[in-house]
Each structure stands twice: as structure tokens, then as C-alpha cells.
Design a protein around this motif. Structure first.
Motif, PDB file in Angstrom:
ATOM      1  N   ASN A   5      18.531  21.406  29.585  1.00 62.64           N
ATOM      2  CA  ASN A   5      17.075  21.309  29.393  1.00 62.64           C
ATOM      3  C   ASN A   5      16.327  22.117  30.449  1.00 62.64           C
ATOM      4  OD1 ASN A   5      17.329  19.606  27.170  1.00 62.64           O
ATOM      5  ND2 ASN A   5      17.232  17.739  28.398  1.00 62.64           N
ATOM      6  N   LEU A   6      16.806  22.040  31.682  1.00 65.03           N
ATOM      7  CA  LEU A   6      16.188  22.797  32.773  1.00 65.03           C
ATOM      8  C   LEU A   6      16.313  24.299  32.526  1.00 65.03           C
ATOM      9  CD1 LEU A   6      14.894  22.997  35.579  1.00 65.03           C
ATOM     10  CD2 LEU A   6      17.177  22.662  36.570  1.00 65.03           C
ATOM     11  N   GLY A   7      17.475  24.719  32.030  1.00 68.10           N
ATOM     12  CA  GLY A   7      17.681  26.136  31.738  1.00 68.10           C
ATOM     13  C   GLY A   7      16.724  26.652  30.672  1.00 68.10           C
ATOM     14  N   ILE A   8      16.483  25.857  29.643  1.00 67.73           N
ATOM     15  CA  ILE A   8      15.517  26.235  28.609  1.00 67.73           C
ATOM     16  C   ILE A   8      14.129  26.384  29.219  1.00 67.73           C
ATOM     17  CG2 ILE A   8      14.232  25.291  26.645  1.00 67.73           C
ATOM     18  CD1 ILE A   8      16.697  26.645  25.746  1.00 67.73           C
ATOM     19  N   CYS A   9      13.778  25.463  30.124  1.00 68.00           N
ATOM     20  CA  CYS A   9      12.477  25.551  30.801  1.00 68.00           C
ATOM     21  C   CYS A   9      12.356  26.866  31.574  1.00 68.00           C
ATOM     22  CB  CYS A   9      12.300  24.376  31.765  1.00 68.00           C
ATOM     23  SG  CYS A   9      12.141  22.759  30.976  1.00 68.00           S
ATOM     24  N   GLY A  10      13.419  27.223  32.305  1.00 71.37           N
ATOM     25  CA  GLY A  10      13.393  28.465  33.069  1.00 71.37           C
ATOM     26  C   GLY A  10      13.332  29.689  32.181  1.00 71.37           C
ATOM     27  N   LEU A  11      14.084  29.669  31.087  1.00 77.61           N
ATOM     28  CA  LEU A  11      14.127  30.832  30.195  1.00 77.61           C
ATOM     29  C   LEU A  11      12.789  31.069  29.506  1.00 77.61           C
ATOM     30  CD1 LEU A  11      16.250  32.918  29.150  1.00 77.61           C
ATOM     31  CD2 LEU A  11      16.508  31.438  27.145  1.00 77.61           C
ATOM     32  N   MET A  12      12.087  29.984  29.164  1.00 81.63           N
ATOM     33  CA  MET A  12      10.863  30.105  28.367  1.00 81.63           C
ATOM     34  C   MET A  12       9.587  30.089  29.212  1.00 81.63           C
ATOM     35  SD  MET A  12      12.263  30.288  25.434  1.00 81.63           S
ATOM     36  CE  MET A  12      10.834  30.182  24.372  1.00 81.63           C
ATOM     37  N   HIS A  13       9.700  30.015  30.534  1.00 83.41           N
ATOM     38  CA  HIS A  13       8.505  29.744  31.344  1.00 83.41           C
ATOM     39  C   HIS A  13       7.446  30.837  31.243  1.00 83.41           C
ATOM     40  CE1 HIS A  13      10.200  32.621  34.215  1.00 83.41           C
ATOM     41  NE2 HIS A  13       9.076  32.553  34.918  1.00 83.41           N
ATOM     42  N   ASP A  14       7.848  32.086  31.001  1.00 83.25           N
ATOM     43  CA  ASP A  14       6.882  33.196  30.963  1.00 83.25           C
ATOM     44  C   ASP A  14       6.642  33.731  29.562  1.00 83.25           C
ATOM     45  OD1 ASP A  14       5.831  33.494  33.475  1.00 83.25           O
ATOM     46  OD2 ASP A  14       7.190  35.086  34.110  1.00 83.25           O
ATOM     47  N   ILE A  15       7.001  32.973  28.529  1.00 84.75           N
ATOM     48  CA  ILE A  15       6.869  33.468  27.159  1.00 84.75           C
ATOM     49  C   ILE A  15       5.417  33.823  26.840  1.00 84.75           C
ATOM     50  CG2 ILE A  15       6.564  31.163  26.139  1.00 84.75           C
ATOM     51  CD1 ILE A  15       8.801  33.475  24.337  1.00 84.75           C
ATOM     52  N   TYR A  35      13.267  21.454  23.850  1.00 80.98           N
ATOM     53  CA  TYR A  35      13.063  20.360  24.787  1.00 80.98           C
ATOM     54  C   TYR A  35      11.576  20.265  25.130  1.00 80.98           C
ATOM     55  CZ  TYR A  35      12.981  18.100  29.384  1.00 80.98           C
ATOM     56  OH  TYR A  35      12.682  17.290  30.450  1.00 80.98           O
ATOM     57  N   PRO A  36      10.938  19.117  24.918  1.00 81.09           N
ATOM     58  CA  PRO A  36       9.485  19.000  25.113  1.00 81.09           C
ATOM     59  C   PRO A  36       9.020  19.364  26.522  1.00 81.09           C
ATOM     60  CG  PRO A  36      10.337  17.093  23.926  1.00 81.09           C
ATOM     61  CD  PRO A  36      11.531  17.870  24.390  1.00 81.09           C
ATOM     62  N   GLY A  37       9.872  19.110  27.517  1.00 83.29           N
ATOM     63  CA  GLY A  37       9.487  19.430  28.890  1.00 83.29           C
ATOM     64  C   GLY A  37       9.271  20.906  29.121  1.00 83.29           C
ATOM     65  N   ALA A  38       9.819  21.769  28.242  1.00 82.88           N
ATOM     66  CA  ALA A  38       9.638  23.213  28.396  1.00 82.88           C
ATOM     67  C   ALA A  38       8.170  23.602  28.237  1.00 82.88           C
ATOM     68  CB  ALA A  38      10.495  23.970  27.382  1.00 82.88           C
ATOM     69  N   VAL A  39       7.427  22.848  27.426  1.00 79.25           N
ATOM     70  CA  VAL A  39       6.006  23.110  27.246  1.00 79.25           C
ATOM     71  C   VAL A  39       5.266  22.850  28.553  1.00 79.25           C
ATOM     72  CG1 VAL A  39       3.935  22.553  25.918  1.00 79.25           C
ATOM     73  CG2 VAL A  39       6.200  22.415  24.834  1.00 79.25           C
ATOM     74  N   ASP A  40       5.573  21.710  29.168  1.00 76.67           N
ATOM     75  CA  ASP A  40       4.921  21.353  30.427  1.00 76.67           C
ATOM     76  C   ASP A  40       5.240  22.360  31.527  1.00 76.67           C
ATOM     77  OD1 ASP A  40       3.578  19.520  32.363  1.00 76.67           O
ATOM     78  OD2 ASP A  40       5.609  19.303  33.139  1.00 76.67           O
ATOM     79  N   VAL A  41       6.502  22.806  31.620  1.00 75.20           N
ATOM     80  CA  VAL A  41       6.887  23.755  32.667  1.00 75.20           C
ATOM     81  C   VAL A  41       6.195  25.093  32.459  1.00 75.20           C
ATOM     82  CG1 VAL A  41       8.804  25.066  33.650  1.00 75.20           C
ATOM     83  CG2 VAL A  41       9.090  22.633  33.156  1.00 75.20           C
ATOM     84  N   ALA A  42       6.174  25.579  31.228  1.00 74.10           N
ATOM     85  CA  ALA A  42       5.513  26.859  30.952  1.00 74.10           C
ATOM     86  C   ALA A  42       4.019  26.786  31.270  1.00 74.10           C
ATOM     87  CB  ALA A  42       5.720  27.246  29.493  1.00 74.10           C
ATOM     88  N   TYR A  43       3.427  25.618  31.049  1.00 72.32           N
ATOM     89  CA  TYR A  43       1.991  25.425  31.294  1.00 72.32           C
ATOM     90  C   TYR A  43       1.684  25.216  32.782  1.00 72.32           C
ATOM     91  CZ  TYR A  43      -2.726  23.533  30.247  1.00 72.32           C
ATOM     92  OH  TYR A  43      -4.075  23.317  30.172  1.00 72.32           O
ATOM     93  N   SER A  44       2.652  24.683  33.546  1.00 69.28           N
ATOM     94  CA  SER A  44       2.363  24.198  34.898  1.00 69.28           C
ATOM     95  C   SER A  44       3.073  24.919  36.031  1.00 69.28           C
ATOM     96  CB  SER A  44       2.710  22.701  34.985  1.00 69.28           C
ATOM     97  OG  SER A  44       2.080  21.955  33.976  1.00 69.28           O
ATOM     98  N   HIS A  45       3.866  25.960  35.751  1.00 72.59           N
ATOM     99  CA  HIS A  45       4.709  26.512  36.812  1.00 72.59           C
ATOM    100  C   HIS A  45       3.936  27.312  37.862  1.00 72.59           C
ATOM    101  CE1 HIS A  45       4.613  29.901  33.922  1.00 72.59           C
ATOM    102  NE2 HIS A  45       4.875  30.688  34.954  1.00 72.59           N
ATOM    103  N   HIS A  46       2.621  27.500  37.670  1.00 70.39           N
ATOM    104  CA  HIS A  46       1.802  28.123  38.714  1.00 70.39           C
ATOM    105  C   HIS A  46       0.881  27.109  39.399  1.00 70.39           C
ATOM    106  CE1 HIS A  46       2.978  32.312  38.417  1.00 70.39           C
ATOM    107  NE2 HIS A  46       2.940  32.223  37.100  1.00 70.39           N
TER     108      HIS A  46
END
Length: 429
Positions: free
Chosen positions: A197-207, A249-260
Motif C-alpha cells: 500500500n505504501l509503495g502505491i502511495c509513493g508511485l502515484m504521489h505526483d500523478i 488503496y484509498p490512502g493513496a489519495v490522501d498521500v497524493a493530496y498531502s505530501h507537500h
């Protein structure tokens, strides 16, 4: 030289003391996978190209048995001390042969994983740019493979995060953040499914950057306030692209939105503070910042790894999670795989890996002589206290990024660096 680590096996806690050493063996005792460091005769009287090589297969075994009566192999002696929580301990002694073959195999496998994952994120980025539906199934399979590679050999996969092409920044940055996040999650002892799940978050963070105008995304210079505001909206665009999908993974949305966002609430787009930042967001934020700082862009050269780690440390507690920064700095180390290492005698090599307990004495692929000219490539394990041709022990002097001394790590890998006991080739991305 002794190194010490603590580990848990099957619910039992052990302290492992390690010592690299050498052992003389009759050739009848040899098996594939052993690393030969000395023969019973001068190396010049043998057909082997390097002074130090891996026994890879039955053909190598037959040749060495025909040539020699005994050889010296490199081994690691381990003293396992079981800790029972009451101050009592029982000792076990083990001897294992140095796993150079495993490193070679893992790096070769990791290279295929890296290229496959980069291909998947390229397809996703292209789909996002064209407004097409995102096909995440193959990307998730690639991330699962990334997790397996990191768990098997983090040195091998982290080595590949150094292979950067300026014209493929967004795709490679996404893969690198994925891998660095998984590796940091491993340091936090997350479960395999959590790492996926964490890997998906990292891969999609800058989409979301695919919705930013190209003239802003690729501008060869600083952004003006209006342009920066548009660039900052990539987090909002990412949320719009990923929100409501049931196949991610739903958390990927939050990470992409919040990583800055920042711990002190001074980030963007919402200015939220640490109380609202998830663990995965905090992990990806650290990995994202490190890879961005160490990457060349069209408008600036990247920092050295050490300088980037200093920035993380200086902003620990305000921008970055202090515990994650501490773990990340320890994971990357002073001698990160894929960087150039200059020795005190002037020779230069590419850092290959550092074993637990030996972070200050890595394995290095030596490529340049004291005159900074190419020399026959060979692996030097600094934990073995090796000496140069003058009988002087090798000592690390300084770490440099790819491109220094006219050495581009990508060039060595793309042409297929071939060393006995460490052979691999990375297909063009």
C-alpha cells in the motif's frame, strides 16, 4: 573487525556479532557460490581474469579443482547470542559463505523490476495527461514485485534509484519515491501488505503533475508566484484523478493530496499540521524530498546525498517527522549505493552495498586508478581491510555524485558492467 546487529527470529531475540574472515579449504570441499580470494599458486599462473572471483557453476568448480589443491575463500563468522529478557544469553556459532552471488542475482532481478515499474508509471502518466482512464492493475503488480525486491535485498534496489535521466524525471522520480518509501517502511517494520500500500502511495504521489501545463512543469528556471500556485495545484489534480476509484488503496489519495504539507502547518495545499498527517504521508514526504534534492533538473544540478540528508535533518520536526528522518538517514548512510567513492590513494569506485554493522566499510566496484584513468574493474570489500598495489590499506576519502571524474554511473550500467562474480546488464528503459 566485528559488526553487531539485533534481530528477531520466530519470536526469539538475538544479538548477532559478525566478523569477515578467510578460510583455507581443500578444493574437494568447494561448492558454487563461494568466493575465492587466494590460490595455492600465483594468480598469473591461473586462467582467471580477476584476483578474487566467484565460483558460479560446475564449470568453474571443475576448472579450480583441476588447477589447485587448496584455495582460500571469504566467509562471515557469526556469533548468535539469544537474549531471553532476563539478562541470560546462550551462544551459537555459525559460519556462512559471503553472498556475492545473491547480490549479483538480486541486482539483476531488481533492474528488471525497476524498468517494469517505470514502464507502468509512464503509461499511467500518459493516460492522466490525455484524460484517459487509469489502468492500475499492472502498476499494483509491479509495486508488489518492488516490495519483494526490497525485502530480499534493499541494497540492490536502492542502487537503482541512482540511475537518473533528466528527460525522464517525473517517471523515474515516481519509481524512486516508491522504492525509497518501501525501504523506509521496511525500516519501520511494516508488514508486507502495508509496504505494498505504501509503495502505491509513493508511485502515484505526483500523478497530478500531468495536469500542470508543460511550460510550467518543464520551465528551465525559477517559477514566478502565479506559476508556483499552478504547480502547487498538482496535489489537487491528483486528488481529483484518484478520488472515488475502487481499484486503488484509498490512502493513496490522501498521500497524493498531502505530501507537500508540513508538520508545522506551513505546507500546501491546506496548511494542515502534524495531527492530520498519516504515517504514509510522512514517509512519502521524506522520500520525495530526498529524491528531488538529489536529482538533476533542467534548471539545476542535484545535491549530494550527504547535503540532502543534512537538509532533512535541519528541517526535522518542522517539515519532516523526526523519527522517520533518523531512520532514513541511517538507512541511506554516509556511503549510499550507486555513488562514487574516492579512496585516500586516489582510486575511485562505485559504491555497491553496505552490510548491517559495516555501514562505514562498504563493498565498492573499483573503476579508476590513482591517475583517474580506467583500470580493470574489481570488487573491493572494505570490511576485509584490503590493501592497494602498494600494500597500503584502502581508506574512504570522499563521496561524489555520478558525473564526477568523468564517470557516469548510467554509462557503466547501460553497457553492462561485467565482473567475475558480479555480472549484470540493465536493459534500456
Amino acid at each position: 573487525m566485528i559488526g553487531s546487529i539485533t534481530t528477531t527470529r520466530n519470536g526469539r531475540k538475538f544479538q548477532i556479532n559478525k566478523r569477515h574472515t578467510r578460510k583455507r579449504m581443500d578444493v574437494s570441499e568447494l561448492t558454487a557460490g563461494m568466493y575465492i580470494v587466494e590460490l595455492d599458486r600465483p594468480w598469473t599462473d591461473s586462467p582467471f581474469l580477476f584476483q578474487g572471483f566467484l565460483l558460479e557453476n560446475d564449470e568453474d568448480l571443475l576448472l579450480i579443482k583441476t588447477l589447485c589443491e587448496w584455495v582460500v575463500v571469504e566467509v562471515t563468522e557469526e556469533e548468535w547470542c539469544e537474549l531471553d529478557g532476563r539478562g541470560k544469553a546462550s551462544l551459537q556459532h555459525r559460519t556462512r559463505y559471503v553472498e556475492k552471488q545473491d547480490m549479483a542475482q538480486q541486482l539483476s532481478a531488481a533492474s528488471h523490476t525497476y524498468q517494469s515499474t517505470k514502464l507502468q508509471i509512464k503509461r499511467l502518466l500518459a493516460s492522466a495527461q490525455l484524460g484517459q482512464a487509469l489502468n492500475l492493475k499492472e502498476a499494483q503488480a509491479a509495486v508488489k514485485d518492488c516490495v519483494e525486491r526490497v525485502l530480499n535485498n534493499p541494497n540492490a534496489i536502492l542502487w537503482l534509484t541512482r540511475l537518473k535521466h533528466q528527460d525522464e524525471y517525473t517517471a523515474e522520480h515516481s519509481v524512486n519515491v516508491c522504492l525509497l518509501s518501501i525501504a523506509l517502511g521496511r525500516e519501520m517494520e511494516l508488514a508486507p501488505y502495508e509496504l505494498e500500500n505504501l509503495g502505491i502511495c509513493g508511485l502515484m504521489h505526483d500523478i497530478g503533475k500531468m495536469k500542470v501545463p508543460a511550460e510550467i512543469l518543464n520551465k528551465p528556471g525559477p517559477l514566478d508566484p502565479q506559476e508556483f500556485a499552478e504547480m502547487a495545484r498538482h496535489t489537487v489534480y491528483a486528488k481529483q484523478l484518484l478520488m472515488g476509484r475502487t481499484d486503488i488503496y484509498p490512502g493513496a489519495v490522501d498521500v497524493a493530496y498531502s505530501h507537500h504539507e508540513r508538520l508545522d502547518g506551513k505546507g500546501y495545499p491546506r496548511g494542515i499540521d502534524s495531527s492530520k498527517l498519516s504515517l504514509f504521508t510522512r514517509i512519502v514526504t521524506v522520500a520525495d524530498a530526498y529524491d528531488a534534492m538529489t536529482s538533476d533538473r533542467c534548471y539545476k544540478s542535484g545535491m549530494s546525498s550527504l547535503d540532502a540528508l543534512k537538509v532533512l535533518n535541519n528541517n526535522s520536526g518542522s517539515q519532516f517527522d523526526p523519527e522517520l528522518v533518523r531512520r532514513f538517514v541511517a538507512m541511506i548512510g554516509l556511503y549510499p549505493p550507486g555513488y562514487l567513492l574516492e579512496m585516500s590513494n586516489g582510486e575511485v569506485g562505485i559504491i555497491l552495498s553496505a552490510d548491517p554493522g559495516y555501514q562505514l566499510k562498504p563493498k565498492v566496484i573499483m573503476i579508476l586508478g590513482p591517475d583517474k584513468q580506467p583500470q580493470p574493474e574489481r570488487i573491493v570489500n572494505l570490511s576485509m581491510e584490503p590493501e592497494d598495489d602498494q600494500g597500503v590499506p584502502y581508506r574512504p576519502q570522499a563521496v561524489f555524485r555520478s558525473g564526477c571524474f568523468g564517470v557516469h554511473v548510467n554509462d557503466y550500467i547501460n553497457r553492462g558492467l561485467r565482473i567475475k562474480g558480479f555480472e549484470y546488464a540493465i536493459a534500456a528503459g
